[in-house]
Every structure is written in structure tokens, then in C-alpha cells.
Design a protein around this motif. Structure first.
Motif, PDB file in Angstrom:
ATOM      1  N   ASP A 123       2.049  14.080   9.608  1.00  0.00           N
ATOM      2  CA  ASP A 123       2.196  12.796   8.937  1.00  0.00           C
ATOM      3  C   ASP A 123       2.876  13.009   7.583  1.00  0.00           C
ATOM      4  OD1 ASP A 123       1.949  10.361   7.740  1.00  0.00           O
ATOM      5  OD2 ASP A 123      -0.166  10.076   8.252  1.00  0.00           O
ATOM      6  N   HIS A 127       6.696   8.368   7.495  1.00  0.00           N
ATOM      7  CA  HIS A 127       7.108   8.609   8.872  1.00  0.00           C
ATOM      8  C   HIS A 127       6.296   9.765   9.419  1.00  0.00           C
ATOM      9  CE1 HIS A 127       9.580  11.406   6.527  1.00  0.00           C
ATOM     10  NE2 HIS A 127       9.402  12.211   7.561  1.00  0.00           N
ATOM     11  N   THR A 128       6.349   9.928  10.732  1.00  0.00           N
ATOM     12  CA  THR A 128       5.485  10.888  11.399  1.00  0.00           C
ATOM     13  C   THR A 128       6.304  11.700  12.389  1.00  0.00           C
ATOM     14  OG1 THR A 128       3.843   9.139  11.266  1.00  0.00           O
ATOM     15  CG2 THR A 128       3.266  11.022  12.590  1.00  0.00           C
ATOM     16  N   HIS A 129       5.958  12.968  12.525  1.00  0.00           N
ATOM     17  CA  HIS A 129       6.643  13.818  13.496  1.00  0.00           C
ATOM     18  C   HIS A 129       5.683  14.209  14.609  1.00  0.00           C
ATOM     19  CE1 HIS A 129      10.012  14.345  10.722  1.00  0.00           C
ATOM     20  NE2 HIS A 129       9.104  14.491   9.775  1.00  0.00           N
TER      21      HIS A 129
END
Ligand SMILES: [Zn+2]
Lengths: 409, 306
Positions: A123, A127-129
Motif C-alpha cells: 500500500d 495507490h496499491t501494488h
């Protein structure tokens, strides 16, 4: 069933292993005579956190990771419904997970086996991966008793309330199959917590909460009193610890860790304390059963406790922290129960869980669904908790699911 | 929460070729001056401006994610030998931030594109910041082309200024043409439909420039699509209805299933179309250059909203 992630589309993103791309860049660049010899390069050039074959994907790679009592670990992919074997841990007398790794303790072997389920989320605030890599047994640690586990992006902490031993591990190393101990913390047997907060760690002893750096050295400044801790949890805001008179909230600052007290609204009897805080990972609110008459809901952003009465005694309570601030739980009748604090209404499923084995039921709550293992029945259940506690999917398991963790988040 | 979706199109073989080509390593060891660029979008722009007067090494592979890509020790070493280092900045390239700072400390001149753009801010429930995805507005890219030209002229020895100016002017006019074309194309969409219902997080600058509204939408995950309830689709369906648009611009692992479920559960007839976001693609992927990426997105937006 075919794999939806590889379905061709006009512009579908096909996952390419990041490791492979990195390796090729290396190969292509390795010819420069001014650089180190190519042999060295592959070792020295491996970026920190590199995982062989890791792929970045456009959505969470959610898996239901489960083990039987003998330590046979499996994962059920929630997208494809494929079941894969993760590995063997020897036994699973005690169990914990941090959302990526599984920690299973074998008392006979005197050790804990750490399994990398191979899916995780990072996180970055706005945005999140989402990542996927091959699952593997990452390694073992000498261990005895219960286990609790928690991670930040860089650190993983495991703690045994039984022995009072906490171990801090390098999380990137763990992801490449290496158990690197950064620090060992002995605070004596108590129902405390050792929980990473960024690059630091929040630690209890039987009477206080303090903060250490990633090598286990105390940070400047004092801890705060916390009589008789009963576990803790990471939230979006910081790390919260349950104390006799309420909670202590630890938040990260530029140069250390700040502590705040969040007292109970009124003194609380020992049996009614919030002793097993649980939440949907990454959210500010946490919940716990409040004795047999209700549940506690603690909003760590508002620094506010709420005591919510329930019709039946709950054995587990998880703050879903969704649009209706729902609290999801399991009650003593073996039902999945959902409480909406604003109206005070409870919705319950049919009895789904064996009432004599409720201590083995691991309730997992994500933004959309809740999941439970049904020990003895060879089933995992998917519950749409916001839609009248609807039973959405039932998954048969390959081994009896004595423990469950939702991983990839 | 916004999502960062990597965009990799084309086969693996193409990706591999793309990596080698984009990384510029085939030219390794030549005696031209060296310009190192972090992201592949800027790598393309810098290559157009510099022409063959310098070796341009782009660190980010085709199809990678600019937020998270990392580089090798050798690439970091080349970065520190560069005559000029060009980065996006504004916090985009988190994975190479430390190496950029190390190169700067070594005295490598660094141009951060973010320093010359007119920033757009983002905010979420508990955080705010500057949006680093400026390239979705070609007007911002014109300013970057000029800044790159000046920086190359100032810092890269042996570059012929007349040729540099000529190459830069030629590329600037292509970006200006793109800007004019996008203005005309995006302006052809009826004003009441200029809404991008999307889970992509990069279109803030485009929206600001061309008078569009980004309607951030959570696309139901693949695991909920297996056994959906009306509630799972409520947020997206409401966003689509309020926006009055026939297309959702989104990444979904199962776009066909999403379209079907939106029809069944919410009575909505919409298309689900992904856009290129923050990486060029390998050869054949449809966004091999900055100009191609922008034209493709513009066409899809206009077609989707008309
Ligand atoms: Zn981005």
C-alpha cells in the motif's frame, strides 16, 4: 476453469515476471567492459526485495490459505478457484498469518515453519501494488507456544505470549526464502504484542508499551504504562494495544513513536475487556468481543470506543469498517453474525460452524466478503456480509481446514 | 483508494526485446555523451529531442510500473556517470529515488520534469499530494521538451546546439500538434458526457486540461464477480448512471464478466475499456511512443463517450 488473468483482450495486461525483466536488463548491460565481471554482477545487482519470478498484477491476488493439524498447507485461489499445495510445516499446533506468510508451530519439533503463500499487497497511500510469486517454505525458527504475527512493508514480527519471546525478521529476506533475525526481544510470558510500525516496532511487557528500532534498540523517550496487556493490532493509523484501562495507540513520527491513551468510557471488568482486537487490514477501526453481552468497536482515527450490545455472545468480532461500519463475527451458536452500529441491528446466518470447535474457526474479512473455515467438514465458506449474510460460495478443501488465513492482501 | 495497474501488452518475447532496446544497452560503451532517463515515457521524449547526439539510456522497462521498478547496481553506476539525468519527479519513481539522490550528490546534473510542470493535486480520505502523472496533458509535455532541450544544451558537452534546436523544434511541434488534435477530439464529446468513470489513477492532468471529470470508481474484484450481489456493483453502477456515460475505462481481470454482471445485476449496458496509463509498451503493444500512447487513449475515450 480457465485462468481469467491470461484471457487475451485487445489491451489486456499480461503479467511479465519483474525478476525476468530485471535479469534481462542486466544481461543486456553486462557487456560493458568498464563494469564488474558478469558473474559478480548477478549477485551484487539484485535489487533489494527482488523475488525470483515475482509478477505485478492489476488486482489483489487473494487466496484462502489453510492448513490441517498435521501442517499440510494449501491455498485456494479466489479468482480461479484452483487449489494448490503450499508445502508441509510438520504440524500446526499454533498458527498465525500476516496476510502473506503463514507461521505454523510444531511443539514436537520445537520450531515454527514459515510459509510464503506467494501473494501480497503493498500500500503506497494513494495507490496499491499487487504481487504474485511462487509459494515456498521460507524457513524455520526455534519456537514454543502460541504465535502472533504482524508485518510492515519492511519488517515481520512474531511473538509467543507463552514464552514472552518476540523475533523481528527482515521481510524482504523472508520473501526471498531467507529467515534473517534482526532482533530478539524477551519480555517474559504475558498476553502482549510485538508489532512493526514502519521501520520500528511496538513492544509490550507486562506493565508498559515501548518502541524499539529495527535492531531492537529502544528509541529515545519513555514508553507508557499499560497494565496487563491483551494483544495489539496494526491499523491505518498506527499500532493499538489493549490495556486494562483502555487502549494505547502508537503512531509513527519523523524521529520516533508517539503514544496516546484511549481510555474505556467507564471502568471495565476483566472478563469484559477487549482482548482479541481484530480488523480488516489497512482500516482504522478494530473490534473485539466484550464478554458475553456485546462487542467493542474502537475507531483509532477518532480515538473513540463504542460498546455495542449483541443478542447472543460472540466468540470473534472483526471491524469491517465499511460504508455502514459493520462488525462481523461468529457467535456461540456457530453463526456468522453482522452488526450495524448505527441501527444496532444484527443479521445472522444459519448455524454454519461446529459449536464445539469454534476456537479453531478463523474469520477473515476483506472489503467485499468474509471467509471462515469449517473444521471437520472440509469446507471454506464465502459470506457476503453486507448482503444479508448471504452464503456466496462454498469451497471443498483438500485437507481438513484447522486454520485459515486470507493472503494476498 | 486508487490503483496502479502495470500495463504490459504483447507477448513475453516482445517484452524482452523491448527491454533491451529501451534500456539502450545495445549502444553500451560508445563514446558519445550519456543521458540517463528514469521512465520510459520520458525516455522516448528525451530520445526524440537528443537525436543521435548522445547515448540515451532508459532505466524503466517497457510495461513496468514507474512507481515500483528497481535498477541494478550497474545501472545505478551508469546513472552516476551520466552527463545528465532526467527523472519524472513528484514522487513517481519510488524504486529509484535513492539512486537519483546519490547521483545528484555525486554532482550529476538532474532535471526533474515535475519541476517545470504546473502541478495538479490529488487527495484521498486521509492523504493529499501532488499528482506526478503530468504526461496525460500534452501541454505540460511541451514545457518538459523545452526544459530537456535547455538542460542538454547546458550540461551535455559536445552537443551541436543548432542540431539540438532543430530536433527539439521538430518534436515540440509534434507534441503541439497532438495537443491541438486532442483539444479538437476531446472537445467533440458532448459536454455532459465528459466524464471518465475509471479505476486508473493517472488522468487528473488530462481532465484538468480538457474540461473532463474523473469519476474514481472501484471496479468489483474478480473474486466478487464469481457470486455477485447487487450491492457489489452499486458504487460502479451509481457512478455510471450519475455520469451518464456508456463506457467505463478500467482494468479488470475479467472485463467480459464485468459487462455481463453489470447488465444482469444493475441493468446497465456499458462497455469496459482499458487505457494506457503510465508505461509505454513493447513493440506491437499499441503504445510504443508517447505520441502513440496519447493518440490511442484519445481515440478510445472519444469513441467510448460519443
Ligand atoms: Zn501511477
Amino acid at each position: 476453469m480457465h485462468h481469467p488473468l491470461t484471457r487475451p483482450g485487445r489491451r489486456r495486461a499480461l503479467p511479465v515476471p519483474l525478476g525476468l525483466l530485471a535479469a534481462l536488463t542486466l544481461t543486456a548491460c553486462g557487456a560493458d567492459p568498464a563494469d564488474e565481471p558478469a558473474d559478480d554482477a548477478s549477485a551484487s545487482a539484485t535489487p533489494h526485495g527482488y523475488v525470483a519470478g515475482a509478477q505485478e498484477l492489476p488486482e489483489p491476488q487473494l487466496q484462502l490459505s489453510y492448513l490441517d493439524a498435521e501442517g499440510s498447507a494449501h491455498a485456494l485461489d479466489l479468482l480461479t478457484e484452483d487449489d494448490t499445495e503450499l508445502g508441509e510445516t510438520g504440524a500446526a499446533d499454533a498458527f498465525a498469518s500476516d496476510g502473506r506468510f503463514l507461521f505454523a508451530v510444531s511443539e514436537d519439533a520445537g520450531e515454527m515453519t514459515i510459509v510464503d503463500t506467494g501473494t501480497w499487497t503493498v500500500d503506497h497511500g494513494d495507490h496499491t501494488h499487487y504481487y504474485r510469486a511462487p509459494a515456498q517454505v521460507a524457513g524455520t525458527l526455534d519456537w514454543s507456544g502460541e504465535v502472533q504475527a504482524a508485518s510492515s512493508e519492511t519488517l515481520t514480527a512474531v511473538f509467543s505470549p507463552t514464552t514472552g519471546t518476540g523475533v523481528l525478521l527482515d521481510r524482504a529476506d523472508l520473501g526471498s526464502g531467507q529467515v534473517t533475525e534482526l532482533a530478539r526481544i524477551d519480555t517474559g510470558p504475558h498476553r502482549g504484542a510485538v508489532i512493526p510500525l514502519g521501520n520500528r516496532v511496538v513492544v509490550t511487557d507486562p506493565t508498559s508499551v515501548t518502541a524499539l528500532d529495527s535492531s531492537g534498540e529502544p528509541l529515545p523517550g519513555d514508553g507508557v504504562e499499560c497494565i496487563d496487556p491483551r494483544g495489539g493490532l496494526a491499523t491505518r493509523v498506527g499500532v493499538v494495544v489493549s490495556c486494562a484501562d483502555g487502549a494505547v495507540l502508537a503512531t509513527g513520527t519523523d524521529d520516533g513513536v508517539d503514544f496516546e491513551r484511549i481510555p474505556y468510557p467507564a471502568p471495565v471488568a476483566d472478563a469484559d475487556r477487549a482482548a482479541a482486537l481484530d480488523n480488516r487490514p489497512g482500516r482504522p477501526s478494530v473490534a473485539a468481543p466484550a464478554g458475553t453481552g456485546g462487542v467493542w468497536l474502537l475507531d483509532t482515527r477518532a480515538r473513540e470506543w463504542q460498546l455495542l450490545p449483541t443478542d447472543t455472545p460472540w466468540v470473534t468480532a472483526v471491524a469491517a469498517d465499511d460504508d455502514a461500519d459493520r462488525v462481523v463475527g461468529v457467535d456461540t451458536a456457530g453463526r456468522v453474525v453482522v452488526l450495524e452500529p448505527a441501527s444496532g441491528t444484527t443479521t445472522a446466518s444459519e448455524p454454519l460452524l461446529p459449536v464445539d470447535r469454534l476456537d479453531e474457526v478463523d474469520l477473515q474479512v476483506d472489503p467485499d466478503r468474509a471467509y471462515v473455515n469449517v473444521p471437520g467438514a472440509g469446507q471454506l465458506l464465502e459470506i457476503d456480509y453486507a448482503d444479508d449474510v448471504r452464503l456466496a460460495r462454498t469451497f471443498p478443501t483438500a485437507v481438513d481446514p484447522a486454520h485459515l488465513a486470507e493472503t494476498g492482501r | 483508494m486508487r490503483r496502479c495497474a502495470p500495463r504490459i501488452a504483447g507477448g513475453l518475447a516482445a517484452a524482452l526485446l523491448g527491454t533491451a532496446a529501451l534500456a539502450g544497452c545495445t549502444a553500451g560503451g560508445d563514446d558519445r555523451p550519456l543521458v540517463v532517463v528514469t521512465t520510459n515515457i520520458l525516455g522516448d521524449v528525451v530520445t526524440e529531442v537528443v537525436g543521435d547526439q548522445a547515448e540515451v539510456v532508459t532505466l524503466m522497462p517497457a510495461g513496468a510500473d514507474p512507481h515500483s521498478f528497481e535498477i541494478s547496481a550497474q545501472e545505478a553506476a551508469r546513472m552516476r556517470e551520466a552527463d545528465l539525468l532526467v527523472a519524472n519527479g513528484l514522487g513517481l519513481e519510488e524504486g529509484v529515488l535513492a539512486q537519483v539522490e546519490a547521483a545528484r550528490a555525486d554532482g550529476v546534473p538532474v532535471l526533474e520534469a515535475g519541476d517545470v510542470v504546473d502541478p495538479v493535486e490529488w487527495s484521498t480520505e486521509d492523504d493529499t499530494g501532488t499528482d506526478p502523472h503530468f504526461w496525460t496533458d500534452p501541454g505540460q509535455m511541451v514545457a518538459v521538451v523545452d526544459a530537456v532541450t535547455d538542460a542538454v544544451d547546458e550540461h551535455v558537452a559536445g552537443v551541436d546546439t543548432a542540431r539540438l534546436t532543430q530536433d527539439a523544434d521538430a518534436y515540440r511541434s509534434q507534441v503541439e500538434d497532438l495537443d491541438a488534435w486532442m483539444t479538437e477530439q476531446l472537445g467533440s464529446v458532448p459536454a455532459e458526457r465528459r466524464n471518465l468513470v475509471t479505476n486508473h489513477h493517472v488522468f487528473g492532468y488530462l481532465a484538468e486540461r480538457f474540461g473532463y471529470t474523473v469519476v474514481g470508481a472501484v471496479v468489483p474484484s474478480g473474486s466478487t464477480l464469481a457470486s455477485p450481489s447487487a450491492r457489489d456493483l452499486e458504487e460502479l453502477a451509481t457512478a455510471v448512471r450519475d455520469a451518464g456515460v456508456p463506457t467505463v475505462f478500467a482494468d479488470s481481470s475479467q472485463p467480459d464478466r464485468l459487462v455481463q454482471v453489470l447488465a444482469e445485476q444493475a441493468g446497465l449496458d456499458v462497455a469496459v475499456v482499458p487505457l494506457f496509463t503510465e508505461s509505454l509498451t513493447p513493440a506491437g503493444g499499441g503504445a510504443e511512443t508517447y505520441l502513440q500512447m496519447m493518440r490511442a487513449n484519445t481515440e478510445d475515450i472519444v469513441e467510448g463517450l460519443r
